[in-house]
Write a protein that holds these residues in place. Structure first.
Motif, PDB file in Angstrom:
ATOM      1  N   SER A 362       0.845  -1.099  -0.002  1.00 39.03           N
ATOM      2  CA  SER A 362       0.053  -0.081  -0.087  1.00 39.03           C
ATOM      3  C   SER A 362       0.904   1.197   0.132  1.00 39.03           C
ATOM      4  O   SER A 362       1.659   1.240  -0.977  1.00 39.03           O
ATOM      5  CB  SER A 362      -1.029   0.040   1.279  1.00 39.03           C
ATOM      6  N   VAL A 363       0.696   2.032   0.993  1.00 40.90           N
ATOM      7  CA  VAL A 363       1.468   3.356   1.054  1.00 40.90           C
ATOM      8  C   VAL A 363       2.661   3.126   1.921  1.00 40.90           C
ATOM      9  O   VAL A 363       3.366   4.200   2.509  1.00 40.90           O
ATOM     10  CB  VAL A 363       0.636   4.630   1.429  1.00 40.90           C
ATOM     11  N   ILE A 364       2.960   1.945   2.648  1.00 39.52           N
ATOM     12  CA  ILE A 364       4.037   1.701   3.372  1.00 39.52           C
ATOM     13  C   ILE A 364       5.371   1.407   2.879  1.00 39.52           C
ATOM     14  O   ILE A 364       5.362   0.248   2.510  1.00 39.52           O
ATOM     15  CB  ILE A 364       3.784   0.728   4.682  1.00 39.52           C
ATOM     16  N   PRO A 365       6.173   2.483   2.668  1.00 39.73           N
ATOM     17  CA  PRO A 365       7.365   1.738   1.894  1.00 39.73           C
ATOM     18  C   PRO A 365       8.319   1.007   2.476  1.00 39.73           C
ATOM     19  O   PRO A 365       8.866   0.884   3.619  1.00 39.73           O
ATOM     20  CB  PRO A 365       8.147   3.187   1.468  1.00 39.73           C
ATOM     21  N   ILE A 366       8.590  -0.087   1.705  1.00 38.63           N
ATOM     22  CA  ILE A 366       9.634  -1.365   2.274  1.00 38.63           C
ATOM     23  C   ILE A 366      10.589  -1.242   1.252  1.00 38.63           C
ATOM     24  O   ILE A 366      10.527  -1.316  -0.118  1.00 38.63           O
ATOM     25  CB  ILE A 366       8.660  -2.569   2.061  1.00 38.63           C
ATOM     26  N   ALA A 367      11.919  -1.797   1.754  1.00 42.09           N
ATOM     27  CA  ALA A 367      13.070  -1.657   0.996  1.00 42.09           C
ATOM     28  C   ALA A 367      12.746  -2.330  -0.312  1.00 42.09           C
ATOM     29  O   ALA A 367      13.293  -1.956  -1.444  1.00 42.09           O
ATOM     30  CB  ALA A 367      14.097  -2.127   1.632  1.00 42.09           C
ATOM     31  N   ASP A 368      12.312  -3.635  -0.192  1.00 42.22           N
ATOM     32  CA  ASP A 368      12.114  -4.452  -1.463  1.00 42.22           C
ATOM     33  C   ASP A 368      10.665  -4.285  -1.816  1.00 42.22           C
ATOM     34  O   ASP A 368       9.886  -4.743  -1.256  1.00 42.22           O
ATOM     35  CB  ASP A 368      12.433  -5.815  -1.294  1.00 42.22           C
ATOM     36  N   VAL A 369      10.198  -4.021  -3.113  1.00 38.64           N
ATOM     37  CA  VAL A 369       9.061  -3.798  -3.477  1.00 38.64           C
ATOM     38  C   VAL A 369       8.104  -5.022  -3.616  1.00 38.64           C
ATOM     39  O   VAL A 369       7.062  -5.083  -3.611  1.00 38.64           O
ATOM     40  CB  VAL A 369       8.859  -2.908  -4.674  1.00 38.64           C
ATOM     41  N   ILE A 370       8.970  -5.931  -3.996  1.00 41.85           N
ATOM     42  CA  ILE A 370       8.113  -7.279  -4.048  1.00 41.85           C
ATOM     43  C   ILE A 370       8.835  -8.595  -3.437  1.00 41.85           C
ATOM     44  O   ILE A 370      10.371  -8.443  -3.707  1.00 41.85           O
ATOM     45  CB  ILE A 370       8.075  -7.647  -5.588  1.00 41.85           C
ATOM     46  N   PHE A 371       8.135  -9.493  -2.914  1.00 43.19           N
ATOM     47  CA  PHE A 371       8.451 -10.879  -2.500  1.00 43.19           C
ATOM     48  C   PHE A 371       7.669 -11.764  -2.701  1.00 43.19           C
ATOM     49  O   PHE A 371       6.574 -11.465  -2.057  1.00 43.19           O
ATOM     50  CB  PHE A 371       9.392 -10.760  -1.023  1.00 43.19           C
ATOM     51  N   GLU A 372       7.837 -12.944  -2.757  1.00 45.84           N
ATOM     52  CA  GLU A 372       6.575 -13.888  -3.109  1.00 45.84           C
ATOM     53  C   GLU A 372       6.145 -14.184  -1.688  1.00 45.84           C
ATOM     54  O   GLU A 372       4.857 -14.547  -1.729  1.00 45.84           O
ATOM     55  CB  GLU A 372       7.100 -15.086  -3.808  1.00 45.84           C
ATOM     56  N   HIS A 373       6.871 -14.330  -0.513  1.00 46.78           N
ATOM     57  CA  HIS A 373       6.454 -14.772   0.703  1.00 46.78           C
ATOM     58  C   HIS A 373       5.278 -13.755   1.038  1.00 46.78           C
ATOM     59  O   HIS A 373       4.405 -14.294   1.982  1.00 46.78           O
ATOM     60  CB  HIS A 373       7.635 -14.928   1.749  1.00 46.78           C
ATOM     61  N   ARG A 374       5.218 -12.629   0.551  1.00 46.47           N
ATOM     62  CA  ARG A 374       4.212 -11.632   1.001  1.00 46.47           C
ATOM     63  C   ARG A 374       2.863 -11.836   0.633  1.00 46.47           C
ATOM     64  O   ARG A 374       1.940 -11.692   1.003  1.00 46.47           O
ATOM     65  CB  ARG A 374       4.467 -10.496   0.592  1.00 46.47           C
ATOM     66  N   VAL A 375       2.794 -13.048  -0.336  1.00 41.58           N
ATOM     67  CA  VAL A 375       1.331 -13.372  -0.866  1.00 41.58           C
ATOM     68  C   VAL A 375       0.768 -14.518  -0.038  1.00 41.58           C
ATOM     69  O   VAL A 375      -0.143 -15.080  -0.310  1.00 41.58           O
ATOM     70  CB  VAL A 375       1.448 -13.793  -2.431  1.00 41.58           C
ATOM     71  N   TYR A 376       1.639 -15.400   0.753  1.00 43.73           N
ATOM     72  CA  TYR A 376       1.336 -16.397   1.586  1.00 43.73           C
ATOM     73  C   TYR A 376      -0.010 -16.274   2.123  1.00 43.73           C
ATOM     74  O   TYR A 376      -0.919 -17.267   2.115  1.00 43.73           O
ATOM     75  CB  TYR A 376       2.301 -16.669   2.383  1.00 43.73           C
ATOM     76  N   LEU A 377      -0.217 -15.291   3.050  1.00 45.73           N
ATOM     77  CA  LEU A 377      -1.750 -15.111   3.818  1.00 45.73           C
ATOM     78  C   LEU A 377      -2.703 -14.568   2.877  1.00 45.73           C
ATOM     79  O   LEU A 377      -3.688 -15.233   2.854  1.00 45.73           O
ATOM     80  CB  LEU A 377      -1.427 -14.096   4.718  1.00 45.73           C
TER      81      LEU A 377
END
Length: 594
Positions: A362-377
């Motif tokens: 969303s609007v919370i900047p994270i150093a890496d914009v994409i990682f596959e583990h983020r789609v787990y939940l």
């Protein structure tokens, strides 16, 4: 299909979920520690003393993820750095989340909103089973399961789904008995609250849990506004756990605001708006991976977008809006009498995906914009929606051909996961695959260079490290690695040049300072070596090896009394290394002889 026959299938369903997961990950038990595992597990002293972790350092180390790191500390307590035990626990968590997803879908099909709208029929067993099998078999989950430290994501998901399922069970019991404060519904309600708390102390992605509970109550149950408030308020209050964990205590309001701002940036230089624009194509990529899991990558070289007018951003946003609009339309249509229960399930699954992905996309900047583990939940909801959509295509009932088709899909996904885990099998294969897919990103080349250097392939390692310096000339670690390789080759002049560049780029990189000190010492430039060792000692005041190197340098300068002092420090900091005690005895004996 009768209720009796459905219940008789429950053990078989649970067995299938576990068996498919075990088959898909049967070749993952010896995958080595990689990437963030190094700092979070291998060199993390906090997790290596369980008593200190529980009563001293553990909560201070990371209060937001205390439970996740506790499981890592327990792994270390019982198996040290034997990677097999960590993978066994990760797979058990994955199977547990799959089972809970099955139970959640099954409970949902028994809720008043769906039973009122028509008999679910075969869907009452098919949708939960197919959704759970998709979840455990899908290769997009490999990063959350095979990558050890991403247990934080999978464990948070387990608690998250457990909380929603417990809430669903509590509400169903309340509906059946008409006594909301009876022992059984109250027990499940308390369990839901406990699981919510555990999820939020495992990883921050659980922040969205109360919103999903509100959505679940709204979509599947009927209750007066006062009663809704009564039941939802305690769950809603758990939303405070994550923000309170982020904040320091006894600080002025200005410092607290500063802490929140820092905590919600997560080491990124991107503006919030640029991050948001970039997340639209990222979300489209996650959706593509869920449907067509090809070209998976540990470290994507994903472009950053700065304008809504960029075509990838615009098209991705339109796709997301269409999907979100479809969820609302399906929910509206599901309100009609005798509407298919699948309509509301699809709507719920889509909305689950959007809500649960919001923390990291969303609007919370994270150093890496994409990682596959983020789609787990988020995938829990996505797979429930896909299973319901598949069931909807067979309105006359789930035929043998439908079951066979679903079986083929699950087997294909299982095989794909198995093959993907082969890539994870070693650092060389994983980073070779990543560098091939992200050829213009420095980090994969650097990590491939590290893996090649560990395996003794110095010339190939040097080439990859040089590529990394070309792609990212302001990063110090690749120069440190190049210097280390030249040192191993005996070319100390080249080593000193590269290591000096590393120290110049990052004066706090103790590893480079130590390596530069080693190169100077081997060139017999002892004063320069001493300067680097002492600079490294300031960065790592408890590193026994640095004290030992200083002692060796003093010994080379024939200053044995001072050498003995530093050997004594090294032996005190690390009494398990016999070389430190041996050198200490020699220095003391030599000093007495002087």
């Amino acid at each position: 299909m009768s209720n009796k026959s459905v219940w008789s299938r429950l053990p078989l369903h649970l067995f299938l979920i576990a068996a498919v997961a075990l088959l898909a990950y049967s070749n993952s038990f010896h995958v080595p520690f990689i990437f963030d595992d190094e700092g979070s597990i291998v060199t993390n002293n906090v997790i290596k003393d369980l008593h200190r972790f529980l009563y001293d350092d553990g909560y201070i180390y990371n209060p937001r993820r205390f439970l996740g790191y506790l499981t890592v500390a327990l792994n270390y307590r019982f198996g040290a750095l034997d990677v097999t035990g960590y993978h066994v626990v990760n797979l058990a968590i994955h199977i547990g989340t799959g089972v809970l997803s099955y139970l959640l879908a099954r409970l949902t099909l028994s809720t008043p909103a769906l039973t009122r709208e028509g008999e679910a029929g075969d869907a009452s067993w098919f949708i939960p089973l197919f959704a759970a099998l998709l979840f455990v078999a899908h290769p997009v989950q490999t990063q959350a399961v095979t990558y050890v430290i991403q247990r934080l994501a999978s464990l948070a998901a387990l608690f998250f789904v457990a909380s929603i399922a417990s809430y669903a069970k509590a509400r169903l019991l309340q509906e059946e008995t008409g006594r909301p404060f009876a022992l059984k519904p109250l027990s499940f309600y308390i369990l839901a609250l406990a699981a919510a708390g555990c999820a939020m102390k495992t990883k921050e992605i659980a922040f969205t849990l109360p919103f999903v509970v509100v959505l679940y109550e709204f979509m599947f149950f009927r209750m007066t506004a006062v009663k809704k408030l009564l039941f939802l308020l305690p769950v809603a209050l758990t939303v405070l756990i994550v923000p309170l964990s982020l904040l320091g205590t006894n600080k002025p309001i200005g410092q607290i605001i500063s802490d929140v701002t820092a905590a919600t940036r997560v080491d990124s230089e991107l503006s919030r708006l640029d991050y948001l624009f970039t997340q639209f194509p990222v979300l489209a990529t996650y959706l593509r991976l869920l449907v067509v899991p090809v070209r998976q990558n540990l470290d994507y070289d994903f472009p950053v977008y700065h304008s809504l007018a960029s075509l990838p951003v615009l098209f991705s946003l339109l796709l997301l809006l269409v999907l979100f609009g479809a969820a609302l339309v399906l929910w509206y249509r599901s309100r009609a009498p005798q509407a298919e229960p699948e309509l509301r399930l699809i709507s719920f699954g889509i909305l689950w995906f959007f809500i649960t992905i919001a923390v990291e996309s969303s609007v919370i900047p994270i150093a890496d914009v994409i990682f596959e583990h983020r789609v787990y939940l988020p995938s829990v909801g996505a797979f429930i929606a896909l299973a319901a959509l598949f069931s909807l295509c067979f309105k006359g009932g789930i035929s043998r051909s439908a079951v066979a088709t679903a079986g083929v899909v699950v087997l294909a996904l299982t095989a794909t996961t198995f093959v993907r885990n082969l890539v994870w099998g070693s650092e060389l294969s994983l980073w070779g695959d990543t560098a091939l897919k992200s050829p213009n990103k420095a980090r994969p080349h650097y990590n491939l260079a590290l893996a090649l250097e560990k395996s003794g392939r110095l010339d190939e390692s040097l080439q990859e490290a040089l590529i990394a310096t070309r792609l990212s000339p302001k990063e110090a670690p690749p120069f440190n690695l190049i210097g280390t390789i030249f040192g191993k080759k005996g070319d100390y002049d080249q080593a000193i040049a590269s290591l000096s560049q590393a120290v110049k780029l990052d004066p706090t990189l103790a590893e480079a300072q130590v390596n530069l000190g080693d190169a100077y010492r081997l060139k017999r430039m002892l004063p320069q070596a001493m300067d680097q060792y002492q600079a490294a000692m300031k960065q790592r005041p408890t590193d026994a090896s640095i004290y030992h190197k200083i002692g060796v340098t003093f010994a080379l300068q024939q200053n044995l009394p001072k050498a003995a002092v530093f050997f004594q420090c090294a032996a005190s900091l690390d009494p398990a290394t016999p070389q430190y005690r041996l050198d200490l005895m020699r220095a003391k004996a030599g000093a007495q002889g002087q």
